[in-house]
Design a protein around this motif. Sequence first.
Motif, PDB file in Angstrom:
ATOM      1  N   ILE A  29       0.747  -1.334   0.076  1.00 34.89           N
ATOM      2  CA  ILE A  29      -0.248  -0.096  -0.151  1.00 34.89           C
ATOM      3  C   ILE A  29       0.941   1.420  -0.116  1.00 34.89           C
ATOM      4  O   ILE A  29       1.892   1.414   0.830  1.00 34.89           O
ATOM      5  CB  ILE A  29      -0.884   0.128   1.172  1.00 34.89           C
ATOM      6  CG1 ILE A  29      -1.937   1.401   1.143  1.00 34.89           C
ATOM      7  CG2 ILE A  29      -0.166  -0.151   2.403  1.00 34.89           C
ATOM      8  CD1 ILE A  29      -3.152   1.239   1.781  1.00 34.89           C
ATOM      9  N   GLU A  30       0.602   2.156  -0.884  1.00 33.39           N
ATOM     10  CA  GLU A  30       1.478   3.308  -1.005  1.00 33.39           C
ATOM     11  C   GLU A  30       0.214   4.380  -0.781  1.00 33.39           C
ATOM     12  O   GLU A  30      -0.773   4.549  -1.288  1.00 33.39           O
ATOM     13  CB  GLU A  30       1.847   3.740  -2.399  1.00 33.39           C
ATOM     14  CG  GLU A  30       2.980   2.532  -2.682  1.00 33.39           C
ATOM     15  CD  GLU A  30       3.102   2.584  -4.238  1.00 33.39           C
ATOM     16  OE1 GLU A  30       4.024   3.584  -4.725  1.00 33.39           O
ATOM     17  OE2 GLU A  30       2.997   1.574  -4.724  1.00 33.39           O
ATOM     18  N   TYR A  31       0.735   5.337   0.244  1.00 32.73           N
ATOM     19  CA  TYR A  31      -0.067   6.479   0.417  1.00 32.73           C
ATOM     20  C   TYR A  31       0.553   7.795   0.914  1.00 32.73           C
ATOM     21  O   TYR A  31       1.611   7.913   1.034  1.00 32.73           O
ATOM     22  CB  TYR A  31      -0.986   5.969   1.575  1.00 32.73           C
ATOM     23  CG  TYR A  31      -0.227   6.193   2.943  1.00 32.73           C
ATOM     24  CD1 TYR A  31       0.689   4.905   3.307  1.00 32.73           C
ATOM     25  CD2 TYR A  31      -0.395   6.917   3.848  1.00 32.73           C
ATOM     26  CE1 TYR A  31       1.232   4.690   4.507  1.00 32.73           C
ATOM     27  CE2 TYR A  31       0.442   6.837   4.936  1.00 32.73           C
ATOM     28  CZ  TYR A  31       1.302   5.847   5.324  1.00 32.73           C
ATOM     29  OH  TYR A  31       1.972   5.898   6.484  1.00 32.73           O
TER      30      TYR A  31
ATOM     31  N   GLU B 231       5.044   3.606   2.301  1.00 32.20           N
ATOM     32  CA  GLU B 231       4.920   2.213   1.604  1.00 32.20           C
ATOM     33  C   GLU B 231       4.797   1.434   2.661  1.00 32.20           C
ATOM     34  O   GLU B 231       5.890   1.179   3.183  1.00 32.20           O
ATOM     35  CB  GLU B 231       5.932   2.090   0.491  1.00 32.20           C
ATOM     36  CG  GLU B 231       5.787   3.060  -0.713  1.00 32.20           C
ATOM     37  CD  GLU B 231       6.958   2.903  -1.738  1.00 32.20           C
ATOM     38  OE1 GLU B 231       7.649   2.107  -1.484  1.00 32.20           O
ATOM     39  OE2 GLU B 231       7.155   3.573  -2.668  1.00 32.20           O
ATOM     40  N   LEU B 232       3.871   0.650   2.504  1.00 27.48           N
ATOM     41  CA  LEU B 232       3.806  -0.498   3.675  1.00 27.48           C
ATOM     42  C   LEU B 232       3.464  -1.884   3.016  1.00 27.48           C
ATOM     43  O   LEU B 232       2.545  -1.898   1.665  1.00 27.48           O
ATOM     44  CB  LEU B 232       2.567  -0.149   4.597  1.00 27.48           C
ATOM     45  CG  LEU B 232       3.183   0.826   5.524  1.00 27.48           C
ATOM     46  CD1 LEU B 232       1.769   1.441   6.449  1.00 27.48           C
ATOM     47  CD2 LEU B 232       4.169   0.400   6.583  1.00 27.48           C
TER      48      LEU B 232
ATOM     49  N   ILE C 201      -9.289  17.556   3.712  1.00 28.95           N
ATOM     50  CA  ILE C 201      -8.182  16.719   3.346  1.00 28.95           C
ATOM     51  C   ILE C 201      -8.094  16.323   2.109  1.00 28.95           C
ATOM     52  O   ILE C 201      -9.020  16.638   1.334  1.00 28.95           O
ATOM     53  CB  ILE C 201      -8.415  15.242   4.056  1.00 28.95           C
ATOM     54  CG1 ILE C 201      -7.199  14.183   4.019  1.00 28.95           C
ATOM     55  CG2 ILE C 201      -9.788  14.535   3.566  1.00 28.95           C
ATOM     56  CD1 ILE C 201      -7.224  13.111   4.980  1.00 28.95           C
ATOM     57  N   LYS C 202      -6.799  15.946   1.532  1.00 30.44           N
ATOM     58  CA  LYS C 202      -6.771  15.606   0.010  1.00 30.44           C
ATOM     59  C   LYS C 202      -5.789  14.358   0.156  1.00 30.44           C
ATOM     60  O   LYS C 202      -4.756  14.345   1.192  1.00 30.44           O
ATOM     61  CB  LYS C 202      -6.015  16.642  -0.779  1.00 30.44           C
ATOM     62  CG  LYS C 202      -4.839  17.038  -0.340  1.00 30.44           C
ATOM     63  CD  LYS C 202      -4.357  18.283  -1.584  1.00 30.44           C
ATOM     64  CE  LYS C 202      -3.061  18.958  -1.167  1.00 30.44           C
ATOM     65  NZ  LYS C 202      -2.793  20.123  -2.189  1.00 30.44           N
ATOM     66  N   PHE C 203      -5.943  13.327  -0.449  1.00 33.70           N
ATOM     67  CA  PHE C 203      -4.996  12.076  -0.245  1.00 33.70           C
ATOM     68  C   PHE C 203      -4.887  11.519  -1.739  1.00 33.70           C
ATOM     69  O   PHE C 203      -5.366  11.517  -2.440  1.00 33.70           O
ATOM     70  CB  PHE C 203      -5.618  11.266   0.783  1.00 33.70           C
ATOM     71  CG  PHE C 203      -7.110  10.804   0.411  1.00 33.70           C
ATOM     72  CD1 PHE C 203      -7.323   9.606  -0.505  1.00 33.70           C
ATOM     73  CD2 PHE C 203      -8.024  11.238   1.007  1.00 33.70           C
ATOM     74  CE1 PHE C 203      -8.555   9.087  -0.667  1.00 33.70           C
ATOM     75  CE2 PHE C 203      -9.371  10.824   0.603  1.00 33.70           C
ATOM     76  CZ  PHE C 203      -9.569   9.796  -0.195  1.00 33.70           C
ATOM     77  N   GLU C 204      -3.958  10.460  -1.701  1.00 33.49           N
ATOM     78  CA  GLU C 204      -3.688   9.306  -2.813  1.00 33.49           C
ATOM     79  C   GLU C 204      -3.537   7.871  -1.940  1.00 33.49           C
ATOM     80  O   GLU C 204      -2.603   7.990  -1.169  1.00 33.49           O
ATOM     81  CB  GLU C 204      -2.791   9.560  -3.415  1.00 33.49           C
ATOM     82  CG  GLU C 204      -2.839  10.689  -4.552  1.00 33.49           C
ATOM     83  CD  GLU C 204      -1.764  10.934  -5.428  1.00 33.49           C
ATOM     84  OE1 GLU C 204      -1.468  11.769  -6.514  1.00 33.49           O
ATOM     85  OE2 GLU C 204      -0.605  10.117  -5.380  1.00 33.49           O
ATOM     86  N   VAL C 205      -4.169   7.101  -2.468  1.00 37.69           N
ATOM     87  CA  VAL C 205      -4.037   5.530  -1.801  1.00 37.69           C
ATOM     88  C   VAL C 205      -3.825   4.601  -3.048  1.00 37.69           C
ATOM     89  O   VAL C 205      -4.893   4.820  -3.559  1.00 37.69           O
ATOM     90  CB  VAL C 205      -5.118   5.147  -0.696  1.00 37.69           C
ATOM     91  CG1 VAL C 205      -5.080   3.804  -0.280  1.00 37.69           C
ATOM     92  CG2 VAL C 205      -5.095   6.303   0.439  1.00 37.69           C
TER      93      VAL C 205
END
Lengths: 700, 53
Positions: free
Chosen positions: A2-4, A27-28, A78-82
């Motif tokens: 998972i990259e976030y 990154e996990l 919020i703003k994000f990328e997953v």
Amino acid sequence: MIEYDYELERDEQDVINIYRPGRFPKELPNLVFIEGPNDSGKSTLLNVIALSCYGLKNNYIKESLQKNIKKLVDSDRIKFEVKITNENGDVELFSEKPSFDTDEIILRNKEHKIIAPEQFEKRYRLIYDIPENPTGRLGQLLIDIRDRQLWFLMREQALRAYLMRVIGDIKAARDPDRIENVRNEIRDFESRIEQGKQNVGALEERLKETELFAYVKYYTNYKEKLEDLKQGLKSLQKQEAGCAIRIGKDTKELKELCNQLSDEIDLVEEAFFEVSEELENVAAKKDKSRLSIWKSINVREEFLNPDLKKDLKIEGQYFLDLVEKRLSIIEHADDVQKAQVYRDLLDLLNHYSNLEIEIPAANVTISKFIEILSEELEKHDAVLAELNRLTEAQEQLVRIIQKREHAVVNLIPKIRELGERTETTGEIMEDETLNFQIAGVKAKISKCQESIDYYEAECLRIGLKKNDIQTLYASMVMGRALKELEHYKESELMERISDIKIEIRKGSQQSGKDEANLSYLKDELSKLEKKEPHKYHEHLAYLDETLQEILRMERQLNTYVSYMNQLVAKKIDKKSEPGRAEYQEKVFSYLGKRVGRIKYIDNDYEITKIDMIKESIYTTSGKRIRISDMGTGRGQLAYLTGLLSSSDERKIIALFDEVAMMDKEALELICKKLKALHKSGKLLLGIIVQVAEAEKWRPL
Amino acid sequence: METDSLSFEFLTSLFSEAKDIRLVQYILQELDEPSIVEKLIKEAEVEEDNDRV
């Protein structure tokens, strides 16, 4: 993996802070155990992932966690990328909220196509949980089962609707059996119409003959009767010319006797006219001369001159003998006896025609028996009519002879005696009796003339000229061309004509109806032949049968849903319902299998069932553990195990927060379960978060 | 135990007829309705052929 990444803007009154991931790597691995102190961002990470997977629209996430996710967009910005990649390294999901100002979350699949929340829910199962009242929440597994059952019911209903549509389509398409049936029906109607036309034709022919016979016969008979009446009238008028009959002092008695005599003459005249018709049928060739004598008799003259004229007596006796002889032959004929038995039976059975009783030995119902007897009796119609007419002729001849005898022996001598007596006294009386007699004869003449006019008009209607009637009378009536009609009386012939007309009308009406039906069927056939057959046509019966089975299943499923609702609401209906206990046992056993094993005190147990009514867990070793006796960690373990053992094809994204209250052993069991799911391809992402003093993470 | 087989086992335990169980299987496989009907018909044909033999 998972990259976030995210940016969280939080208004803290004195300052607006921006938070970003920093304490944990961006990154996990797909299966990861994260530890850290409070406010280290581990719960925020889980909330961001849940938000990126439409967590706000997921009804299975408990309220406290929903509030936390909602805060990210309501209180904060919020703003994000997953980005989540699968075990092959392919990006499986990519979710982003590109700016603070938009509410829109864009989630894409590996083909980079946007997935709507409904589509996401169809393919993935987001489990986001935090230990909390695990005892009560074990019951939530029931909701999971109920939803699965409802989903199944919905699919089953869709299948039922589809099947109904297919069956409807098959029935509306070309059906060879139906086409064959319609063709057979058309053939039947054509044959019926043809048969009907023949029947009507035969009836019309019969009507023509009967009318011809009846109209010619009675026109001629009434003509002859008219002549006789006119003669009688002349005779009376001649007497009237003598003005009066001299009668003596016993005037009253004489007048009564004269009236009596006149009445007797009237009755005999009537009987004479009626019986003469039948005598024409009875008389053979050798009797023709006797018949001529009979026909020339003037009844009134013979009554007034009994010493000179005795034809009525002599010929009457002759014909009486003849009639009785013929009657004796007919009465003993087999078919007459048979017909009489049939008639008596019919009289009796008609009282019971509505009863559906079968007659023993005959093996038919009463109504059918009546039908058979009526058909048989019809065959003997003519001979029975002859029997009736002869019996009547016999009675009339006896009456004529007796009345003549009574007049000659009793009335006339007395009239003479009284006449002579009154002559000597010289009394004279107006002869009212004579006037009365003349009026009576005139009335008869008028009636007779009416009949002649009627038959003449009927003859004309059927195309017979007046001049031809005499010729036809000779050939048809005297020549006995229509022997079977000879025995019918005038009223019977008229009735027969009327019956035949009714039959013709009925036949024509039926033909009209048959023609209309035939036309409809031909149209129907043409439409049916134009249709294309359905590919499942020959499976119609099987599909019908399947539909019935599906409907039965649907009824059963609806019942199970109601039983499940009772379990979920923990309100079991007091009244006993068939199959409910059995169903509950199946649900409890299924729950047990879903949770599988459980740790209690220091032992590990295999579960056989979880009884949500008794709130107890039963094990294969025969142990019963109350759910309320289980520690929070153990209860949570049972709940999470059940949750992870979901029963569908969807890939799981599992996020577990604050698992500290679970002991090491229970946690290991959860990790083991996650690994097994990941290995089998059922788990896309599994993150377990726990409070600890230091921040660290490790793959599971 | 596999989750799918668990679900199948539970739902089939609710019914007893062989045809019902086949239907449960097809629905759980998420086959669309036309495919289910097609499969049922084919099975019926095979059964019919077997009966003839």
